[in-house]
Scaffold this active site. Structure first.
Site, PDB file in Angstrom:
ATOM      1  CB  ALA A 127       5.416   1.999   1.695  1.00 24.11           C
TER       2      ALA A 127
ATOM      3  CB  ILE B 215      -1.037   0.035   1.115  1.00 26.79           C
ATOM      4  CG1 ILE B 215      -1.725  -1.255   1.331  1.00 26.79           C
ATOM      5  CG2 ILE B 215      -1.858   1.135   1.102  1.00 26.79           C
ATOM      6  CD1 ILE B 215      -2.652  -1.293   2.472  1.00 26.79           C
TER       7      ILE B 215
ATOM      8  N   GLY C 192       3.731  10.520   4.262  1.00 24.32           N
ATOM      9  CA  GLY C 192       3.091  11.563   5.054  1.00 24.32           C
ATOM     10  C   GLY C 192       2.704  12.649   4.201  1.00 24.32           C
TER      11      GLY C 192
ATOM     12  CG  HIS D 296      45.011  21.981  -4.569  1.00 27.54           C
ATOM     13  ND1 HIS D 296      44.379  22.686  -3.672  1.00 27.54           N
ATOM     14  CD2 HIS D 296      45.827  22.932  -5.433  1.00 27.54           C
ATOM     15  CE1 HIS D 296      44.880  24.160  -3.616  1.00 27.54           C
ATOM     16  NE2 HIS D 296      45.907  24.196  -4.742  1.00 27.54           N
TER      17      HIS D 296
HETATM   18  P1  FAD Z   1       5.807   8.548  -0.067  1.00 23.29           P
HETATM   19  O1  FAD Z   1       7.023   8.792  -1.017  1.00 23.29           O
HETATM   20  O2  FAD Z   1       5.260   9.662   0.250  1.00 23.29           O
HETATM   21  O3  FAD Z   1       5.173   7.528  -0.757  1.00 23.29           O
HETATM   22  C1  FAD Z   1       3.592   7.238  -0.020  1.00 23.29           C
HETATM   23  C2  FAD Z   1       2.680   6.698  -1.188  1.00 23.29           C
HETATM   24  O4  FAD Z   1       1.566   6.354  -0.631  1.00 23.29           O
HETATM   25  C3  FAD Z   1       2.257   8.329  -1.901  1.00 23.29           C
HETATM   26  O5  FAD Z   1       2.279   8.168  -3.372  1.00 23.29           O
HETATM   27  C4  FAD Z   1       0.734   8.328  -1.333  1.00 23.29           C
HETATM   28  O6  FAD Z   1       0.017   9.119  -1.954  1.00 23.29           O
HETATM   29  C5  FAD Z   1       0.291   6.978  -1.276  1.00 23.29           C
HETATM   30  N1  FAD Z   1      -0.873   6.819  -0.261  1.00 23.29           N
HETATM   31  C6  FAD Z   1      -1.050   7.137   0.957  1.00 23.29           C
HETATM   32  N2  FAD Z   1      -2.109   6.526   1.750  1.00 23.29           N
HETATM   33  C7  FAD Z   1      -2.532   5.778   0.724  1.00 23.29           C
HETATM   34  C8  FAD Z   1      -3.590   4.686   0.616  1.00 23.29           C
HETATM   35  N3  FAD Z   1      -4.643   4.698   1.729  1.00 23.29           N
HETATM   36  N4  FAD Z   1      -3.605   3.745  -0.478  1.00 23.29           N
HETATM   37  C9  FAD Z   1      -2.804   3.677  -1.457  1.00 23.29           C
HETATM   38  N5  FAD Z   1      -1.631   4.744  -1.492  1.00 23.29           N
HETATM   39  C10 FAD Z   1      -1.734   5.748  -0.375  1.00 23.29           C
HETATM   40  N6  FAD Z   1      14.476  13.225   1.122  1.00 23.29           N
HETATM   41  C11 FAD Z   1      15.791  13.110   0.864  1.00 23.29           C
HETATM   42  O7  FAD Z   1      16.463  12.094   1.183  1.00 23.29           O
HETATM   43  N7  FAD Z   1      16.157  14.178   0.150  1.00 23.29           N
HETATM   44  C12 FAD Z   1      15.529  15.329   0.008  1.00 23.29           C
HETATM   45  O8  FAD Z   1      16.478  16.414  -0.498  1.00 23.29           O
HETATM   46  C13 FAD Z   1      14.529  15.464   0.491  1.00 23.29           C
HETATM   47  N8  FAD Z   1      13.601  16.376   0.139  1.00 23.29           N
HETATM   48  C14 FAD Z   1      12.214  16.757   0.494  1.00 23.29           C
HETATM   49  C15 FAD Z   1      11.695  17.860   0.086  1.00 23.29           C
HETATM   50  C16 FAD Z   1      10.148  17.863   0.524  1.00 23.29           C
HETATM   51  C17 FAD Z   1       9.548  19.169   0.455  1.00 23.29           C
HETATM   52  C18 FAD Z   1       9.519  16.583   1.160  1.00 23.29           C
HETATM   53  C19 FAD Z   1       8.240  17.032   1.526  1.00 23.29           C
HETATM   54  C20 FAD Z   1      10.216  15.604   1.370  1.00 23.29           C
HETATM   55  C21 FAD Z   1      11.536  15.503   1.081  1.00 23.29           C
HETATM   56  N9  FAD Z   1      12.360  14.469   1.288  1.00 23.29           N
HETATM   57  C22 FAD Z   1      13.685  14.382   0.943  1.00 23.29           C
HETATM   58  C23 FAD Z   1      11.680  13.403   2.115  1.00 23.29           C
HETATM   59  C24 FAD Z   1      11.321  12.049   1.065  1.00 23.29           C
HETATM   60  O9  FAD Z   1      10.776  12.559   0.043  1.00 23.29           O
HETATM   61  C25 FAD Z   1      10.587  10.904   1.831  1.00 23.29           C
HETATM   62  O10 FAD Z   1      11.486  10.447   2.702  1.00 23.29           O
HETATM   63  C26 FAD Z   1      10.325   9.749   0.953  1.00 23.29           C
HETATM   64  O11 FAD Z   1       9.712  10.160  -0.321  1.00 23.29           O
HETATM   65  C27 FAD Z   1       9.663   8.888   1.804  1.00 23.29           C
HETATM   66  O12 FAD Z   1       9.085   7.619   1.004  1.00 23.29           O
HETATM   67  P2  FAD Z   1       7.819   6.946   1.211  1.00 23.29           P
HETATM   68  O13 FAD Z   1       7.683   5.704   0.426  1.00 23.29           O
HETATM   69  O14 FAD Z   1       7.857   6.433   2.819  1.00 23.29           O
HETATM   70  O15 FAD Z   1       6.428   7.724   1.275  1.00 23.29           O
END
Ligand code: FAD
Length: 560
Positions: free
Chosen positions: A210, A67, A213, A533
């Site tokens: 996964a 998910i 937020g 350097h």
């Molecule tokens: P996500 O990438 O958020 O994926 C979760 C997915 O699940 C999303 O598509 C969401 O819509 C979906 N979802 C939610 N609920 C449901 C549901 N019930 N059913 C189906 N789908 C659902 N990290 C870095 O390492 N370097 C950076 O420079 C950096 N810059 C950032 C800048 C910003 C502005 C932000 C907000 C974050 C940044 N991050 C950075 C953090 C990084 O983006 C996150 O740590 C990473 O994307 C987390 O991945 P994830 O798979 O946990 O979640």
């Protein structure tokens, strides 16, 4: 209009046991035709009731149901398919409250995080290079101090759409059943989801959450008409805005607030940055101070200890904000209000599942021996949704890959549980990170405050140095310097416990030091290394001045 597609959908449905018409139509066709081609004469078609076909068999019991199609989910499914596991992945994006923006497969990093952020940041760096170019002898001049927002936005969004498309294609190519639908886990620990007005329940051998937020909104001001959700934007909107946000109030003091404020300033917007406490509170405070010093000035103002007491919407794009700055009331007129006050985990998915949620962070609690495994044996969590792990893209990525291996080996049963954990556990220690502020900052390990707290001030040594990057030395307006700090244990071994670098290309510089920290390096190892350097990073290998000595740490010479 009876299109070929609709014709296929209806005719196809008669020969398909998973009938995809609505129950009313299904009855009608069954009765009239009992298996033969339908008699469509005189039939008034309501195409709105034709159902989309579910792209997989809901009765199938997959090895893993994922998910969330962000970094964690995508990394997991790619590795899982390599290992031959059967997987289905759900992804769903709730539209942003004010502007209703949504995006495609790839999650936060690709769509509204690292990728657009770095490109917008780079647009600001290019501006500085253009200014610098003049002193380098180039006949270039910036005609307008404001960026063509639409050009930048369009090109960035096109790039993102390309990535979204490539992910969807990749899912098909590697055999992941992918569906755009919101899913959750029910009391029976099955996955439930709605697809085209029908609810389905899916059994799975393993479920991976996964879901990441989303940006947090301020609670509405008591008695005021102003609703933060209706009027404010967040980083989920910023990179897709049709036009420049104009004069912007950036609310928040974390890295996302500072990065956004930084590039908005460079792109030609007036920026007011406020936070209820100080800025970059969890970072090394000497360096946080230097970052702010560098950012503030010109068209950017920053106020700590500041709260919003009221907001009045004066016009479509104009807000009058009442502020309390260190106890003193002030007013500010702005065109946009950008909230960057933190992110809330998408834990709604597990509300009914029996999975333990941390009562303070509302994130999913894992186990000590395997942080990604929840208290329910077959339910795992990855990335930003997981309690106690850094919210970083590479963290979600690596933990997703490793989890696929653990699930594969558990299925296979050839390795013991101990062997599986030993070989395929995620190591969350010493993870390097970068703040893409105007002058970039990266670090790995402890900051000065953490080191003092953990070891005591007398038991650590801090080596530091400030240098002017050679590239900036012939730039007349240059006020930028680079600063580096090495924190070591104060004993014979001088084990390195923190490395900090504020300067150009900080993310690139720290990658190698991340590896070095994993290997447990000492100050002697660093001293024994010959740098390159002329670079800024070479100065790490010639650090002699300790903070304790109070000696001058600014480098004035070049090549000796
Ligand atoms: P996500 O990438 O958020 O994926 C979760 C997915 O699940 C999303 O598509 C969401 O819509 C979906 N979802 C939610 N609920 C449901 C549901 N019930 N059913 C189906 N789908 C659902 N990290 C870095 O390492 N370097 C950076 O420079 C950096 N810059 C950032 C800048 C910003 C502005 C932000 C907000 C974050 C940044 N991050 C950075 C953090 C990084 O983006 C996150 O740590 C990473 O994307 C987390 O991945 P994830 O798979 O946990 O979640």
């Amino acid at each position: 209009m009876f299109t070929l597609q609709a014709e296929r959908a209806i005719f196809g449905s008669f020969f398909n046991p998973d009938l995809i018409v609505s129950p009313g139509m299904k009855k009608f066709f069954m009765a009239k035709n009992s298996g033969s081609l339908p008699n469509l004469k005189g039939l008034s078609l309501n195409l709105g009731s034709i159902k989309k076909k579910l792209p997989f068999d809901p009765k199938r019991e997959y090895d893993a149901v994922v998910i969330g199609g962000g970094t964690g989910g995508l990394s997991f499914v790619q590795e899982a398919r390599e290992l031959g596991l059967s997987v289905v992945m759900f992804n769903h994006v709730n539209p942003t409250p004010k502007l209703g923006y949504k995006w495609g497969l790839g999650g936060t990093c690709v769509n509204v995080g690292c990728v657009p952020k770095k490109l917008f940041h780079n647009a600001g760096l290019i501006k500085e290079s253009i200014h610098m170019a003049h002193d380098y002898g180039w006949d270039v001049e910036l005609k307008d101090d404001k960026i063509k927002w639409e050009t930048l936005r369009t090109n960035v969004q096109n790039h993102i759409k390309g990535i979204n498309f490539s992910y969807v294609s990749k899912m098909k190519e590697i055999g992941v059943d992918y569906i755009e639908a919101k899913a959750s886990i029910n009391e029976s620990q099955n996955v439930v989801f709605d697809f085209d007005d029908t609810q389905y329940e899916l059994k799975a051998k393993n479920i991976i959450i996964a879901t990441g937020g989303r940006p947090r909104y301020l609670p509405n001001i008591e008695g005021a008409d102003f609703k933060f959700e209706d009027e404010c934007i967040t980083s989920d909107d910023l990179f897709a805005l049709d036009k420049s946000p104009g004069k912007t109030l950036v609310v928040g003091g974390g890295y996302i607030a500072l990065e956004c404020a930084g590039f908005l300033k460079e792109l030609g917007n007036d920026v007011i940055m406020i936070n209820r406490s100080s800025f970059l509170r969890v970072f090394d405070q000497t360096i946080a101070g230097k970052i702010l010093e560098n950012m503030v000035g010109g068209n950017l103002k920053a106020f700590g200890k500041t709260t919003i007491t009221n907001i009045t919407k004066e016009d479509e794009d104009q807000y009058l904000v009442d502020l309390l700055i260190d106890g003193e009331p002030k007013k500010a007129k702005v065109n946009s209000i950008l909230l960057a006050i933190g992110r809330d985990p998408n834990t709604h998915v597990v509300e009914n599942s029996g999975v333990k949620i941390n009562p303070r962070s509302f994130k999913v609690e894992g186990r000590v021996e395997e942080p990604e495994r929840t208290c329910v044996d077959q339910i795992y969590a990855l990335g930003d949704i997981l309690e106690g792990v850094p919210e970083l893209m590479p963290v979600a990525q690596k933990s997703g890959t490793l989890l696929a291996h653990r699930i594969y080996h558990r299925n296979k049963g050839e390795l013991t549980e101990k062997e599986i954990l030993k070989k395929y556990s995620m190591d969350y220690s010493n993870i390097a990170t970068t703040v893409f502020s105007n002058v970039e900052y990266s670090y790995v390990g402890l900051n000065e405050e953490e080191a003092i707290e953990k070891y005591g001030e007398d038991n650590i040594e801090i080596y530091h140095r400030e240098v002017t990057p050679l590239e900036a030395s012939i730039y007349s307006e240059n006020s930028r310097t680079a600063y580096m700090k090495l924190i070591v244990e104060r004993n014979e071994t001088e084990k390195v416990i923190g490395i900090h670098y504020l300067g150009p290309s900080a993310g690139e510089v720290i990658n190698g030091f991340g590896l070095a920290m994993k290997l447990g390096i000492t100050k002697k190892d660093i001293d024994n290394t010959i740098g390159i350097h002329p670079t800024v990073g070479e100065d790490f290998f010639n650090l002699t001045v300790t903070k304790r000595s109070g000696k001058d740490y600014i480098k004035t010479d070049c090549c000796s």
